[in-house]
Design an enzyme around this catalytic site. Structure first.
Site, PDB file in Angstrom:
ATOM      1  N   ASP A 276      62.719  49.621 -12.613  1.00 17.29           N
ATOM      2  CA  ASP A 276      63.109  50.821 -11.880  1.00 17.29           C
ATOM      3  C   ASP A 276      61.803  51.463 -11.402  1.00 17.29           C
ATOM      4  O   ASP A 276      60.717  51.116 -11.874  1.00 17.29           O
ATOM      5  CB  ASP A 276      63.912  51.782 -12.769  1.00 17.29           C
ATOM      6  CG  ASP A 276      64.687  52.804 -11.914  1.00 17.29           C
ATOM      7  OD1 ASP A 276      64.382  52.939 -10.706  1.00 17.29           O
ATOM      8  OD2 ASP A 276      65.588  53.466 -12.461  1.00 17.29           O
TER       9      ASP A 276
HETATM   10  C1  BGC Z   1      66.443  55.219  -9.494  1.00 21.76           C
HETATM   11  C2  BGC Z   1      67.011  53.866  -9.048  1.00 21.76           C
HETATM   12  C3  BGC Z   1      66.701  53.675  -7.589  1.00 21.76           C
HETATM   13  C4  BGC Z   1      65.208  53.747  -7.377  1.00 21.76           C
HETATM   14  C5  BGC Z   1      64.773  53.520  -5.950  1.00 21.76           C
HETATM   15  C6  BGC Z   1      64.986  55.364  -9.124  1.00 21.76           C
HETATM   16  O1  BGC Z   1      64.563  56.659  -9.354  1.00 21.76           O
HETATM   17  O2  BGC Z   1      66.609  55.357 -10.874  1.00 21.76           O
HETATM   18  O3  BGC Z   1      68.390  53.824  -9.283  1.00 21.76           O
HETATM   19  O4  BGC Z   1      67.235  52.453  -7.140  1.00 21.76           O
HETATM   20  O5  BGC Z   1      64.762  55.027  -7.782  1.00 21.76           O
HETATM   21  O6  BGC Z   1      65.104  54.577  -5.142  1.00 21.76           O
END
Ligand code: BGC
Length: 764
Positions: A276
């Site tokens: 993530d």
């Molecule tokens: C979130 C993810 C997301 C990623 C990219 C993160 O903060 O937890 O779910 O896909 O950002 O935007």
């Protein structure tokens, strides 16, 4: 002379070399063996491929080419043109593609369709419908030039306050697994990828990048991993995204037991794993764990190069990760040089969104058949959310759509008259809220988070005479990075007063009152639900949700959604209420999952705690009769088939969700009183029509995870199949025997709790 010969020889060699260079550019991805590509890569090449480009909109230092970037994409992988390695673009999210609708430097718009949020989709209990939504979503990914949709998100609704529950499907892992597999199949049918996220146990947003989720192996396997396991085995997502949090002491992205032993060795996941965004702390540990790509990427490049040069990281490890990334890249539209159109069929997708929205709405209450409307022409719309529909939640689950129909628009579109004075009051209220915050990026959500307008009794009474019915919309919004508070779960005094005063005023004139819930997560209902005649749970159902609401209220669509989570009587009844978000409460480090496997209905049913609306519940405008439950045998061998006939015995055409719960014997392993093991939805049945539904149980359906021997075990004894219209409304039962205990699957004994738990048990 000798000098001349030498000079000629040298020139010949230089010429030969450059000729070879121009005619043989070296190994090329897709044309050469992957191993040859890896051999031609420098250490820098490898490390750059394994670490994202950083801010996705930043100029690519190698390509320097803006056209490979989609404005608003979440991230991008590195390109190595020399070896034919193309960049890949990664975009959010679970309710539809999230990119900027007004791309910088381009003179056209790139609006995307806001589909119903995952919670709303799951309540359709219709994987086929979800697959179709996935097809439409994936088509926007393809036609706007992206490679991967960072979805579906499938963490468990462990506690109603989790800020991201709207992005997730259910409190039940079987529902989660089925819906996720359908969504992945749909999206990937376009030749674009998915990223199943957040792996795993990301059920709390408070301190999400550090909190340690502590749980037993059984709870982990049965509740929190089961949906991932099903989705991986049934649909093979191209990628998996590890989560931010720690699990039993270790960051998930640094945990080889999770990412390699469980995901790859046990479940046979074939794709690539990414972190993530900014997740985890130790790049070397992430590489060793098998977390192939670090997103969005940046400083880790230096860390990894340093470790490789100092032999603190084995090059063989990153070669394996590189191999997986290259295999992934070869599948992408960018690699195929797909000529994307920037013109997905948004009109067709709006219709997909609307149909999904109407099937996911849940009718919670309908006293004296208040719904569907009878002789209603003029509606009084109360609540700011009637004039400002909440299509979806905030954060990466957001979608930049062109327009979300409001409930008011929905009524007008359908030929109803809307009480004008009330509309004026609320429009002015909304204007005041938005004007005070001009140029604020969160403008879009200001109204959602603003307290409700307090109408006086006189203002309410004045509406009764000129309206045939009252509709009150209650709205809630939330998003990543923080959890909701108990105060947000409860209705405010202003909201409760509004429901009470409107109900008193309209009932006095013998007119009905309907409450519509435009919410993303579970809220309190028990302390106000007696006031209105009907309650429609509309969820955050995408840009067309309001049209779908009107279709249901007026009876064009018969509601067929059912709850994929429980609505408790009070927040304090939630089994994790005492441990959420964690310990210490204000700035939690650990979250002790003391409720163990008793999440949602598994808890309420086993410990006999009444709920306001139970798991699997939802009303219809018609009635269904269940009959003729037949099991293929009274003894379980490798499979058990259950058949049941469902008949529409009412007066309205409609669909019915039928749920199969299994009650297993308690021998060595304690069991919840029942667990969902299969479900089916009928086609739209006309009054008098019947359909036979078939359910299949396999050995895993009977098994529980026995931590002591790290195995899925189906214990001998008597099992009861319970066919229900909800988890409480069991209509038919039948029993079968399992003559001897079976060890269905043996797993690795990994991921033990790193703190002492006081796990809930029926044996205490
Ligand atoms: C979130 C993810 C997301 C990623 C990219 C993160 O903060 O937890 O779910 O896909 O950002 O935007």
């Amino acid at each position: 002379m000798r000098k001349r010969i030498l000079l000629f020889a040298l020139l010949f060699l230089v010429f030969k070399f450059s000729f070879a260079q121009s005619n043989n550019p070296g190994p090329q991805l897709g044309k050469s063996k992957i191993q040859d590509i890896i051999s031609a890569m420098t250490l820098e090449d490898k490390v750059y491929l394994l670490v994202g480009v950083g801010n996705a909109n930043q100029k690519d230092p190698i390509l320097g080419d803006k056209t490979t970037i989609i404005d608003g994409a979440a991230g991008r992988t590195w390109a190595i043109p020399r070896l034919g390695i193309t960049p890949t673009i990664l975009t959010d999210g679970p309710a539809g593609l999230r990119i900027n609708s007004h791309p910088a430097g381009l003179d056209f718009t790139r609006y995307c369709t806001a589909f119903p949020t995952a919670t709303a989709l799951a309540c359709t209990w219709n994987p086929e419908l979800i697959e179709n939504v996935g097809k439409a979503m994936g088509n926007e990914v393809l036609e706007y030039g992206s490679d991967v949709l960072l979805a579906p998100a499938i963490n468990i609704h462990r506690n109603p306050l989790c800020g991201r529950n709207f992005e997730y499907y259910s409190e039940d892992p079987y529902v989660v697994g089925k819906m996720a597999a359908a969504m992945i199949r749909g999206i990937q049918s376009n030749g674009v990828g998915t990223s199943l996220k957040h792996f795993a146990t990301n059920n709390i947003e408070t301190n999400r990048t550090s909190i340690n989720a502590v749980m037993s192996q059984r709870a982990l396997r049965e509740i929190y991993l089961r949906g991932f396991e099903m989705a991986v085995k049934e649909a093979q997502p191209w990628t998996v995204m590890s989560s931010y949090n720690r699990l039993n002491g270790y960051y998930t992205s640094e945990n080889r037991d999770l990412i390699t032993t469980i995901l790859r060795d046990e479940w046979k996941f074939e794709g690539m794993v990414m972190t993530d965004w900014g997740g985890g702390a130790d790049a070397v540990a992430q590489m060793n764990a098998g977390n192939d790509v670090l997103m969005p990427g940046n400083h880790q490049r230096q860390e990894l190069l340093f470790a490789l040069k100092n032999k603190a990281l084995d090059e063989k490890v990153i070669d394996q990760n590189v191999e997986r990334v290259l295999t992934f890249i070869m599948k992408t539209p960018h690699f195929r040089a797909y000529p994307f159109s920037n013109k997905p069929d948004l009109v067709a997708h709006a219709l997909v969104s609307k149909n999904a929205a109407s099937e996911g709405m849940v009718l919670l209450k309908n006293d004296n058949n208040a719904l569907p409307f009878k002789n209603i022409k003029k509606v009084a719309l109360f609540g700011k959310t009637s004039y400002r529909f909440i299509a979806g939640g905030t954060g990466s689950g957001e979608v930049n759509y062109e327009k979300a129909v409001t409930i008011k628009d929905g009524f007008v579109n359908n030929g109803f008259k809307v009480a004008k004075e009330l509309e004026d009051v609320y429009t002015q209220f909304i204007d005041t809220i938005t004007k005070t915050a001009k140029n604020n990026r969160r403008d879009k959500f200001l109204v959602d988070f603003h307290p409700e307008f307090a109408l006086s009794k006189d203002q309410i009474n004045a509406q009764v005479k000129n309206s045939d019915i009252a509709i009150i919309t209650i709205g809630r919004n939330a998003g990543e990075g923080s959890d909701r508070k108990v105060a947000d779960f409860s209705l405010t005094n202003t909201e409760k007063q509004l429901i009470k005063d409107v109900s008193d005023a309209f009932h006095a004139a013998n007119k009905k009152v309907i409450v519509v819930l435009n919410i993303g997560g579970v809220i309190a209902t028990a302390d106000w639900r007696n006031d209105p005649d009907a309650i429609l749970l509309a969820w955050q159902s995408g840009q067309e949700g309001a049209n779908a609401i009107v279709d249901i209220l007026k009876g064009k669509v018969n509601p067929s959604g059912k709850l994929t989570m429980s609505f408790p009587m009070a927040y304090s009844d939630v089994p994790s209420a005492k441990t959420f978000p964690g310990d210490p409460e204000t700035n939690p480090i650990n979250a002790l999952y003391n409720e163990g496997i008793y999440v949602g209905y598994r808890y309420y049913a086993t410990f006999k705690v009444p709920t306001a609306y139970e798991f699997g519940y939802g009303l219809s405008y018609t009635k269904f009769d269940y009959s003729n439950l037949q099991l293929s045998s009274t003894t379980f061998q490798n499979e058990m088939v259950a058949k049941v006939t469902v008949k529409n015995t009412g007066k309205t055409e409609g669909k019915e969700v039928v749920e199969l719960y299994l009650s297993a014997p308690n021998v060595e392993i304690e069991k919840p009183v029942q667990e969902l093991k299969a479900f089916a939805k009928t086609r739209s049945l006309k009054p008098g029509e019947s359909q036979e539904l078939t359910f299949v149980l396999n050995p895993r359906s009977l098994a529980s995870f026995w931590s002591g021997i790290s195995s899925w075990v189906a214990e001998k004894g008597q099992y009861e199949v319970r066919i229900g219209s909800s988890s409480n409304d069991i209509r038919l039962k039948a029993k079968f025997d399992l003559p001897s205990t079976i060890v269905v699957e043996k797993e690795h004994p990994v991921i033990y709790p790193n703190r002492k738990l006081k796990e809930l048990s029926t044996l205490q």
